[in-house]
Motif scaffolding. Structure first.
Motif, PDB file in Angstrom:
ATOM      1  N   GLU A 119       0.843  -1.192   0.000  1.00  0.00           N
ATOM      2  CA  GLU A 119       0.000   0.000   0.000  1.00  0.00           C
ATOM      3  C   GLU A 119       0.882   1.247   0.000  1.00  0.00           C
ATOM      4  OE1 GLU A 119      -3.718   1.977   2.444  1.00  0.00           O
ATOM      5  OE2 GLU A 119      -3.194  -0.123   2.764  1.00  0.00           O
ATOM      6  N   ILE A 120       0.540   2.196  -0.832  1.00  0.00           N
ATOM      7  CA  ILE A 120       1.277   3.463  -0.892  1.00  0.00           C
ATOM      8  C   ILE A 120       0.687   4.392   0.172  1.00  0.00           C
ATOM      9  CG2 ILE A 120       1.895   5.466  -2.297  1.00  0.00           C
ATOM     10  CD1 ILE A 120       1.655   3.644  -4.774  1.00  0.00           C
ATOM     11  N   PRO A 121       1.501   4.807   1.164  1.00  0.00           N
ATOM     12  CA  PRO A 121       0.984   5.693   2.208  1.00  0.00           C
ATOM     13  C   PRO A 121       0.504   7.022   1.630  1.00  0.00           C
ATOM     14  CG  PRO A 121       3.161   4.844   2.796  1.00  0.00           C
ATOM     15  CD  PRO A 121       2.909   4.488   1.361  1.00  0.00           C
ATOM     16  N   GLN A 122      -0.355   7.666   2.384  1.00  0.00           N
ATOM     17  CA  GLN A 122      -0.948   8.924   1.941  1.00  0.00           C
ATOM     18  C   GLN A 122       0.126   9.973   1.673  1.00  0.00           C
ATOM     19  OE1 GLN A 122      -4.108  10.300   4.427  1.00  0.00           O
ATOM     20  NE2 GLN A 122      -4.474  12.128   3.206  1.00  0.00           N
ATOM     21  N   TYR A 123      -0.076  10.733   0.602  1.00  0.00           N
ATOM     22  CA  TYR A 123       0.794  11.860   0.268  1.00  0.00           C
ATOM     23  C   TYR A 123      -0.060  13.014  -0.204  1.00  0.00           C
ATOM     24  CZ  TYR A 123       0.248   9.923  -4.496  1.00  0.00           C
ATOM     25  OH  TYR A 123      -0.260   9.429  -5.677  1.00  0.00           O
ATOM     26  N   ASP A 124       0.433  14.245   0.038  1.00  0.00           N
ATOM     27  CA  ASP A 124      -0.276  15.434  -0.419  1.00  0.00           C
ATOM     28  C   ASP A 124       0.095  15.758  -1.852  1.00  0.00           C
ATOM     29  OD1 ASP A 124      -1.612  15.889   2.019  1.00  0.00           O
ATOM     30  OD2 ASP A 124       0.173  16.855   2.839  1.00  0.00           O
ATOM     31  N   LYS A 125       1.367  15.583  -2.165  1.00  0.00           N
ATOM     32  CA  LYS A 125       1.883  15.863  -3.500  1.00  0.00           C
ATOM     33  C   LYS A 125       2.902  14.787  -3.829  1.00  0.00           C
ATOM     34  CE  LYS A 125       4.087  19.393  -6.277  1.00  0.00           C
ATOM     35  NZ  LYS A 125       4.713  20.700  -6.323  1.00  0.00           N
ATOM     36  N   SER A 126       2.792  14.211  -5.007  1.00  0.00           N
ATOM     37  CA  SER A 126       3.714  13.146  -5.383  1.00  0.00           C
ATOM     38  C   SER A 126       5.086  13.712  -5.698  1.00  0.00           C
ATOM     39  CB  SER A 126       3.180  12.389  -6.602  1.00  0.00           C
ATOM     40  OG  SER A 126       4.140  11.447  -7.022  1.00  0.00           O
ATOM     41  N   GLY A 127       6.099  13.037  -5.166  1.00  0.00           N
ATOM     42  CA  GLY A 127       7.481  13.412  -5.448  1.00  0.00           C
ATOM     43  C   GLY A 127       8.231  12.262  -6.093  1.00  0.00           C
ATOM     44  N   GLY A 128       7.519  11.446  -6.851  1.00  0.00           N
ATOM     45  CA  GLY A 128       8.130  10.241  -7.395  1.00  0.00           C
ATOM     46  C   GLY A 128       7.873   9.106  -6.426  1.00  0.00           C
ATOM     47  N   LEU A 129       8.664   8.046  -6.518  1.00  0.00           N
ATOM     48  CA  LEU A 129       8.428   6.898  -5.650  1.00  0.00           C
ATOM     49  C   LEU A 129       9.749   6.362  -5.122  1.00  0.00           C
ATOM     50  CD1 LEU A 129       6.025   5.072  -4.680  1.00  0.00           C
ATOM     51  CD2 LEU A 129       6.792   3.456  -6.409  1.00  0.00           C
ATOM     52  N   ASP A 130       9.841   6.261  -3.797  1.00  0.00           N
ATOM     53  CA  ASP A 130      10.990   5.647  -3.141  1.00  0.00           C
ATOM     54  C   ASP A 130      10.605   4.222  -2.773  1.00  0.00           C
ATOM     55  OD1 ASP A 130      12.182   8.110  -3.318  1.00  0.00           O
ATOM     56  OD2 ASP A 130      12.104   8.547  -1.177  1.00  0.00           O
ATOM     57  N   VAL A 131      11.496   3.271  -3.069  1.00  0.00           N
ATOM     58  CA  VAL A 131      11.255   1.863  -2.770  1.00  0.00           C
ATOM     59  C   VAL A 131      12.370   1.399  -1.838  1.00  0.00           C
ATOM     60  CG1 VAL A 131      10.930  -0.433  -3.746  1.00  0.00           C
ATOM     61  CG2 VAL A 131      10.235   1.580  -5.068  1.00  0.00           C
ATOM     62  N   HIS A 132      11.999   0.890  -0.659  1.00  0.00           N
ATOM     63  CA  HIS A 132      12.958   0.464   0.363  1.00  0.00           C
ATOM     64  C   HIS A 132      12.909  -1.054   0.497  1.00  0.00           C
ATOM     65  CE1 HIS A 132      13.907   4.481   2.068  1.00  0.00           C
ATOM     66  NE2 HIS A 132      12.759   4.772   1.489  1.00  0.00           N
ATOM     67  N   PHE A 133      14.058  -1.697   0.296  1.00  0.00           N
ATOM     68  CA  PHE A 133      14.180  -3.143   0.414  1.00  0.00           C
ATOM     69  C   PHE A 133      14.737  -3.463   1.790  1.00  0.00           C
ATOM     70  CE2 PHE A 133      14.372  -1.976  -4.012  1.00  0.00           C
ATOM     71  CZ  PHE A 133      13.384  -2.798  -4.542  1.00  0.00           C
ATOM     72  N   LEU A 134      13.948  -4.213   2.571  1.00  0.00           N
ATOM     73  CA  LEU A 134      14.227  -4.473   3.979  1.00  0.00           C
ATOM     74  C   LEU A 134      14.526  -5.959   4.201  1.00  0.00           C
ATOM     75  CD1 LEU A 134      11.239  -2.338   5.260  1.00  0.00           C
ATOM     76  CD2 LEU A 134      13.635  -1.640   5.171  1.00  0.00           C
ATOM     77  N   PRO A 135      15.008  -6.321   5.406  1.00  0.00           N
ATOM     78  CA  PRO A 135      15.244  -7.738   5.695  1.00  0.00           C
ATOM     79  C   PRO A 135      13.978  -8.573   5.520  1.00  0.00           C
ATOM     80  CG  PRO A 135      16.245  -6.361   7.377  1.00  0.00           C
ATOM     81  CD  PRO A 135      15.413  -5.454   6.513  1.00  0.00           C
ATOM     82  N   CYS A 136      14.182  -9.859   5.329  1.00  0.00           N
ATOM     83  CA  CYS A 136      13.091 -10.837   5.178  1.00  0.00           C
ATOM     84  C   CYS A 136      12.239 -10.569   3.940  1.00  0.00           C
ATOM     85  CB  CYS A 136      12.224 -10.890   6.436  1.00  0.00           C
ATOM     86  SG  CYS A 136      13.140 -11.470   7.888  1.00  0.00           S
ATOM     87  N   ASN A 137      12.851 -10.008   2.922  1.00  0.00           N
ATOM     88  CA  ASN A 137      12.175  -9.732   1.651  1.00  0.00           C
ATOM     89  C   ASN A 137      10.929  -8.880   1.824  1.00  0.00           C
ATOM     90  OD1 ASN A 137      14.072 -11.256   0.116  1.00  0.00           O
ATOM     91  ND2 ASN A 137      13.129 -13.075   0.989  1.00  0.00           N
ATOM     92  N   LYS A 138      11.016  -7.922   2.724  1.00  0.00           N
ATOM     93  CA  LYS A 138       9.943  -6.939   2.920  1.00  0.00           C
ATOM     94  C   LYS A 138      10.295  -5.696   2.127  1.00  0.00           C
ATOM     95  CE  LYS A 138       7.761  -9.477   5.887  1.00  0.00           C
ATOM     96  NZ  LYS A 138       6.654 -10.266   5.434  1.00  0.00           N
ATOM     97  N   VAL A 139       9.277  -4.956   1.763  1.00  0.00           N
ATOM     98  CA  VAL A 139       9.489  -3.741   0.990  1.00  0.00           C
ATOM     99  C   VAL A 139       8.488  -2.686   1.455  1.00  0.00           C
ATOM    100  CG1 VAL A 139       7.992  -4.474  -0.920  1.00  0.00           C
ATOM    101  CG2 VAL A 139       9.807  -2.850  -1.370  1.00  0.00           C
TER     102      VAL A 139
END
Length: 169
Positions: A119-139
């Motif tokens: 799910e993409i968290p709420q934003y007021d204005k889009s600034g592109g998209l940051d994708v964070h790769f975390l342990p246990c194959n979470k994103v």
């Protein structure tokens, strides 16, 4: 005169395309923005990733990913990524092609492919998209204008997180 008109039309088309770049809003009120990837897990490499079919790497901003100009509930990013767990044998060099091809096959065979709907968290204005790769194959993803590390940035996980001995199912 006919050549001049074609020249002017061509220049107008080029200027229109150049001005639209990655940020032109479409009829569905979406705009393009850059994608950035962050790998929080040392010891593994994210070779490549995509969000909703738009491809990216961890080598800086990648243009473009389409996002709605206005956030709405239920907005989902389908993220697919490939990880190199770096378990390959020692590189044999290029001189013996047979050894090199066997090494390459083993390396590429160790790559792991993952996907997640996030799910993409709420934003007021889009600034592109940051994708964070975390342990246990979470994103996790973020599409607002705040930069990673700023107080308003919602993803607080540190860089260089350790992969646990076992991941929750």
């Amino acid at each position: 005169m006919n050549k001049f008109i074609r020249y002017v039309q061509g220049m107008m088309l080029l200027l229109t395309l150049a001005a639209s770049g990655c940020t032109q809003a479409g009829e569905n009120e979406s705009s393009g923005g850059n994608m950035r990837g962050y790998n929080h897990v040392p010891g593994q490499t994210v070779n490549r990733f995509s969000v909703n079919g738009y491809g990216g790497t961890l080598t800086g901003n990648i243009c473009c990913v389409m996002l709605p100009d206005k956030w709405r509930p239920g907005l989902i990013a389908h993220v697919e990524w490939e990880v190199d767990p770096q378990t390959a044998p020692v590189f044999p060099g290029y001189s013996d092609r047979t050894k090199f091809l066997a090494w390459k096959k083993q390396v590429e065979g160790s790559y792991q492919r993952h996907s997640a709907d996030v799910e993409i968290p709420q934003y007021d204005k889009s600034g592109g998209l940051d994708v964070h790769f975390l342990p246990c194959n979470k994103v996790k993803v973020y599409a607002g204008i705040d930069g990673f590390g700023s107080p308003l940035y919602p993803i607080k996980e540190p860089m260089n997180m350790k992969e646990p001995a076992s991941c929750p199912k």
